[in-house]
Design a protein around this motif. Structure first.
Motif, short mmCIF file in Angstrom:
data_model
loop_
_atom_site.label_atom_id
_atom_site.label_comp_id
_atom_site.label_asym_id
_atom_site.label_seq_id
_atom_site.Cartn_x
_atom_site.Cartn_y
_atom_site.Cartn_z
N THR A 106 31.36 -24.24 26.15
CA THR A 106 30.94 -23.82 24.81
C THR A 106 32.14 -23.54 23.91
OG1 THR A 106 30.74 -21.54 25.65
CG2 THR A 106 28.73 -22.89 25.57
N LEU A 143 24.44 -18.37 22.50
CA LEU A 143 23.56 -19.39 23.06
C LEU A 143 22.09 -18.97 22.95
CD1 LEU A 143 25.61 -20.43 26.22
CD2 LEU A 143 25.17 -21.82 24.18
N TRP A 152 16.30 -21.89 27.50
CA TRP A 152 17.46 -21.13 27.95
C TRP A 152 17.88 -21.49 29.37
CZ3 TRP A 152 16.34 -15.40 26.13
CH2 TRP A 152 16.50 -15.34 24.73
N THR A 160 19.11 -25.08 29.79
CA THR A 160 20.40 -25.23 29.12
C THR A 160 21.51 -24.63 29.96
OG1 THR A 160 19.40 -25.22 26.91
CG2 THR A 160 21.73 -24.59 27.07
#
Length: 223
Positions: free
Chosen positions: A146, A165, A174, A177
């Motif tokens: 990220t 996030l 969530w 991911t």
């Protein structure tokens, strides 16, 4: 920093790359998952998976981990880093489960983090994988990916990465991911040798572009 449209594209691309991403720690129930996640701190899932088959055949319930001397448990997990500390935390967690929770793991993150040796990341993994609750656990792969891509800032803490996030990704996505970002970091955007030349996200990745430009082949790689 990436905008929401770019972040959506990143997540869709990673989803296509790793549609079957999942927790790679072998386990048969929530309790075994908790033990495996505790063992995985600063250690690879692959190494943990080499240790847990014999461990889980020997120890089935919290009481089993307390029925042997701590030195015996240490020997059983000796090939894993920080084995003394992990053995201590496992026994402490088991004692708490027996005393306060009838030997059963609580299902919520807020309750899980009260147990010895279980921090926010570990609790998120257990809540998500074992109990199907939406959660994003930020490990080294998630944090690295990220920040390299520009979804989060370089200076962001682990908690800030998690909150970003949670804000940028729909709640129902969530958990998926989380696993997909781990797979992307583990198998593609590796710490020491990321596969920048073949990355479909290179045009958006600030770290990838920097690496390619420093090698003098950024333009050639995108032709």
């Amino acid at each position: 920093m990436l905008n929401q449209k770019q972040i959506d594209y990143v997540m869709e691309t990673i989803a296509r790359m790793f549609p079957d991403a999942h927790c790679e720690l072998n386990h048969r129930n929530p309790f075994e998952l908790a033990i495996a996640v505790m063992l995985s701190a600063q250690c690879t899932d692959a190494l943990v998976n080499r240790v847990t088959p014999a461990l889980f055949e020997k120890y089935h319930e919290p009481e089993d981990y307390l029925a042997v001397p701590v030195e015996e448990l240490q020997r059983d997990i000796r090939s894993i880093g920080l084995f003394r500390t992990k053995a201590k935390h496992i026994r402490q967690m088991c004692a708490c489960l027996i005393e306060d929770d009838n030997g059963q793991l609580p299902e919520t993150r807020d309750e899980l983090v009260k147990l010895p040796g279980i921090g926010r990341k570990t609790a998120n993994v257990i809540a998500s994988v074992a109990f199907g609750q939406p959660a994003i656990a930020v490990d080294t792969h998630v944090e690295r990916v990220t920040k390299r891509l520009g979804i989060c800032r370089w200076k962001d803490s682990v908690l800030e990465v998690e909150k970003t996030l949670m804000k940028r990704v729909p709640r129902e996505k969530w958990s998926l991911t989380h696993h997909r970002l781990i797979f992307f970091g583990r198998y593609h955007c590796k710490a020491a040798n990321p596969n920048c030349p073949e990355c479909p996200l290179l045009d958006l990745c600030r770290e990838g572009q920097k690496r390619m430009k420093s090698r003098g082949d950024f333009i050639a790689a995108r032709k």
